[in-house]
Write a protein that holds these residues in place. Structure first.
Motif, PDB file in Angstrom:
ATOM      1  N   ALA A   1       0.863  -1.180   0.000  1.00  0.00           N
ATOM      2  CA  ALA A   1       0.000   0.000   0.000  1.00  0.00           C
ATOM      3  C   ALA A   1       0.899   1.228   0.000  1.00  0.00           C
ATOM      4  CB  ALA A   1      -0.907   0.009   1.224  1.00  0.00           C
ATOM      5  N   THR A   2       0.772   2.065  -1.035  1.00  0.00           N
ATOM      6  CA  THR A   2       1.545   3.310  -1.094  1.00  0.00           C
ATOM      7  C   THR A   2       0.645   4.462  -0.660  1.00  0.00           C
ATOM      8  OG1 THR A   2       1.005   3.957  -3.359  1.00  0.00           O
ATOM      9  CG2 THR A   2       2.824   2.365  -3.062  1.00  0.00           C
ATOM     10  N   ASP A   3       1.242   5.631  -0.472  1.00  0.00           N
ATOM     11  CA  ASP A   3       0.498   6.778   0.054  1.00  0.00           C
ATOM     12  C   ASP A   3      -0.318   7.526  -0.999  1.00  0.00           C
ATOM     13  OD1 ASP A   3       2.297   8.300  -1.388  1.00  0.00           O
ATOM     14  OD2 ASP A   3       3.206   9.229   0.356  1.00  0.00           O
ATOM     15  N   GLY A   4      -0.387   7.039  -2.209  1.00  0.00           N
ATOM     16  CA  GLY A   4      -1.163   7.705  -3.250  1.00  0.00           C
ATOM     17  C   GLY A   4      -0.541   8.999  -3.733  1.00  0.00           C
ATOM     18  N   GLY A   5       0.696   9.279  -3.298  1.00  0.00           N
ATOM     19  CA  GLY A   5       1.422  10.442  -3.788  1.00  0.00           C
ATOM     20  C   GLY A   5       1.198  11.734  -3.036  1.00  0.00           C
ATOM     21  N   ASP A   6       0.451  11.681  -1.916  1.00  0.00           N
ATOM     22  CA  ASP A   6       0.149  12.931  -1.205  1.00  0.00           C
ATOM     23  C   ASP A   6       0.427  12.873   0.304  1.00  0.00           C
ATOM     24  OD1 ASP A   6      -1.879  11.248  -0.419  1.00  0.00           O
ATOM     25  OD2 ASP A   6      -3.508  12.541  -1.070  1.00  0.00           O
ATOM     26  N   GLY A   7       1.368  12.042   0.711  1.00  0.00           N
ATOM     27  CA  GLY A   7       1.665  11.909   2.143  1.00  0.00           C
ATOM     28  C   GLY A   7       0.795  10.832   2.770  1.00  0.00           C
ATOM     29  N   ILE A   8       1.049  10.530   4.067  1.00  0.00           N
ATOM     30  CA  ILE A   8       0.403   9.372   4.682  1.00  0.00           C
ATOM     31  C   ILE A   8      -0.775   9.701   5.601  1.00  0.00           C
ATOM     32  CG2 ILE A   8       2.579   8.099   4.539  1.00  0.00           C
ATOM     33  CD1 ILE A   8       2.729   8.290   7.645  1.00  0.00           C
ATOM     34  N   VAL A   9      -1.229  10.936   5.642  1.00  0.00           N
ATOM     35  CA  VAL A   9      -2.324  11.299   6.542  1.00  0.00           C
ATOM     36  C   VAL A   9      -3.592  10.503   6.195  1.00  0.00           C
ATOM     37  CG1 VAL A   9      -3.824  13.170   7.335  1.00  0.00           C
ATOM     38  CG2 VAL A   9      -1.388  13.593   6.951  1.00  0.00           C
ATOM     39  N   CYS A  10      -4.109   9.775   7.177  1.00  0.00           N
ATOM     40  CA  CYS A  10      -5.370   9.009   7.045  1.00  0.00           C
ATOM     41  C   CYS A  10      -5.312   7.905   5.988  1.00  0.00           C
ATOM     42  CB  CYS A  10      -6.541   9.933   6.772  1.00  0.00           C
ATOM     43  SG  CYS A  10      -6.832  11.145   8.051  1.00  0.00           S
ATOM     44  N   ASP A  11      -4.131   7.399   5.660  1.00  0.00           N
ATOM     45  CA  ASP A  11      -3.977   6.405   4.587  1.00  0.00           C
ATOM     46  C   ASP A  11      -4.072   4.969   5.110  1.00  0.00           C
ATOM     47  OD1 ASP A  11      -3.738   8.470   2.820  1.00  0.00           O
ATOM     48  OD2 ASP A  11      -1.632   8.152   2.369  1.00  0.00           O
ATOM     49  N   LEU A  12      -5.234   4.640   5.670  1.00  0.00           N
ATOM     50  CA  LEU A  12      -5.498   3.281   6.128  1.00  0.00           C
ATOM     51  C   LEU A  12      -5.979   2.445   4.946  1.00  0.00           C
ATOM     52  CD1 LEU A  12      -5.918   5.138   8.772  1.00  0.00           C
ATOM     53  CD2 LEU A  12      -6.873   3.049   9.693  1.00  0.00           C
ATOM     54  N   ALA A  13      -5.237   1.405   4.616  1.00  0.00           N
ATOM     55  CA  ALA A  13      -5.513   0.562   3.453  1.00  0.00           C
ATOM     56  C   ALA A  13      -6.062  -0.784   3.906  1.00  0.00           C
ATOM     57  CB  ALA A  13      -4.227   0.359   2.649  1.00  0.00           C
ATOM     58  N   ASN A  14      -7.223  -1.161   3.386  1.00  0.00           N
ATOM     59  CA  ASN A  14      -7.861  -2.419   3.779  1.00  0.00           C
ATOM     60  C   ASN A  14      -7.787  -3.454   2.666  1.00  0.00           C
ATOM     61  OD1 ASN A  14      -8.596  -1.325   6.242  1.00  0.00           O
ATOM     62  ND2 ASN A  14     -10.657  -0.781   5.580  1.00  0.00           N
ATOM     63  N   TRP A  15      -7.375  -4.655   3.066  1.00  0.00           N
ATOM     64  CA  TRP A  15      -7.412  -5.830   2.211  1.00  0.00           C
ATOM     65  C   TRP A  15      -8.595  -6.651   2.740  1.00  0.00           C
ATOM     66  CZ3 TRP A  15      -3.964  -5.991  -1.773  1.00  0.00           C
ATOM     67  CH2 TRP A  15      -2.852  -5.152  -1.682  1.00  0.00           C
ATOM     68  N   ALA A  16      -9.806  -6.259   2.382  1.00  0.00           N
ATOM     69  CA  ALA A  16     -11.018  -6.855   2.936  1.00  0.00           C
ATOM     70  C   ALA A  16     -11.334  -8.196   2.266  1.00  0.00           C
ATOM     71  CB  ALA A  16     -12.182  -5.883   2.762  1.00  0.00           C
ATOM     72  N   ASN A  17     -11.888  -9.102   3.082  1.00  0.00           N
ATOM     73  CA  ASN A  17     -12.217 -10.460   2.607  1.00  0.00           C
ATOM     74  C   ASN A  17     -11.025 -11.114   1.915  1.00  0.00           C
ATOM     75  OD1 ASN A  17     -14.792 -10.377   3.639  1.00  0.00           O
ATOM     76  ND2 ASN A  17     -15.768  -9.884   1.699  1.00  0.00           N
ATOM     77  N   ALA A  18      -9.820 -10.783   2.340  1.00  0.00           N
ATOM     78  CA  ALA A  18      -8.609 -11.361   1.737  1.00  0.00           C
ATOM     79  C   ALA A  18      -8.568 -12.859   2.007  1.00  0.00           C
ATOM     80  CB  ALA A  18      -7.362 -10.676   2.302  1.00  0.00           C
ATOM     81  N   ARG A  19      -8.279 -13.608   0.963  1.00  0.00           N
ATOM     82  CA  ARG A  19      -8.237 -15.059   1.118  1.00  0.00           C
ATOM     83  C   ARG A  19      -7.361 -15.681   0.024  1.00  0.00           C
ATOM     84  NH1 ARG A  19     -12.588 -12.859  -0.588  1.00  0.00           N
ATOM     85  NH2 ARG A  19     -13.701 -13.503  -2.441  1.00  0.00           N
ATOM     86  N   LEU A  20      -6.815 -16.817   0.355  1.00  0.00           N
ATOM     87  CA  LEU A  20      -6.041 -17.612  -0.595  1.00  0.00           C
ATOM     88  C   LEU A  20      -6.796 -18.910  -0.823  1.00  0.00           C
ATOM     89  CD1 LEU A  20      -2.515 -16.982   0.872  1.00  0.00           C
ATOM     90  CD2 LEU A  20      -3.140 -16.606  -1.522  1.00  0.00           C
ATOM     91  N   LEU A  21      -7.029 -19.233  -2.086  1.00  0.00           N
ATOM     92  CA  LEU A  21      -7.707 -20.481  -2.410  1.00  0.00           C
ATOM     93  C   LEU A  21      -6.645 -21.540  -2.673  1.00  0.00           C
ATOM     94  CD1 LEU A  21     -10.409 -18.994  -4.794  1.00  0.00           C
ATOM     95  CD2 LEU A  21     -10.537 -19.369  -2.332  1.00  0.00           C
TER      96      LEU A  21
END
Length: 161
Positions: A126-146
């Motif tokens: 997860a990168t900061d989107g180019g504008d710094g890290i303020v509020c940059d919570l990145a979710n990998w929701a329902n992440a699973r390996l089959l």
């Protein structure tokens, strides 16, 4: 708990993890140690399972050729419309297999489906989107390996070739 289809927790496969703020959330958003974590939420959708991190963040999972597919829904943790933005990437054995582009807190969840058949390693970035890290919570929701039904069972210390 965020798990693959055979029930093993994804967090158990992590061999390296770093992030720009807080602590890794397992089935919750990233948070400061000692505080109550928020549920995983992307836009208006809440999730029971997944991994919550903070940009810049990276997780390396050891696959040992045992899995066929990695799936998730990715996006920025909802925090009331703040300015969070991230770009999320998936690397399979050091080759980029997915790039979300820049996602904002108001962006809809983005589905991820990546072939990992025969792969040794999965890296979630997860990168900061180019504008710094303020509020940059990145979710990998329902992440699973089959699991790969054709994979050879790996027994530690035993050569099966």
């Amino acid at each position: 708990m965020a798990s693959n289809a055979s029930g093993q927790a994804l967090a158990d496969l992590i061999v390296f993890q770093s992030q720009g703020w807080g602590t890794l959330g397992v089935d919750v958003a990233a948070h400061m140690p000692g505080t109550k974590p928020q549920p995983l939420r992307i836009q208006d959708k809440t999730y029971d399972s997944g991994l919550g991190t903070h940009a810049p963040g990276e997780m390396v999972l050891l696959l040992d050729g045992q899995y066929q597919t990695f799936e998730a829904e990715v996006g920025v943790q909802w925090q009331g419309g703040r300015t969070g933005s991230v770009a999320m990437q998936v690397f399979v054995d050091d080759k980029k297999a997915f790039d979300s582009g820049v996602l904002k807190e108001t962006s809809a969840p983005v589905p991820v489906k990546v072939d990992v058949k025969g792969a040794t390693e999965l890296r979630l970035v997860a990168t900061d989107g180019g504008d710094g890290i303020v509020c940059d919570l990145a979710n990998w929701a329902n992440a699973r390996l089959l699991p790969d039904p054709d994979a050879k069972t790996v027994v530690p210390g035993v050569d099966v070739d």
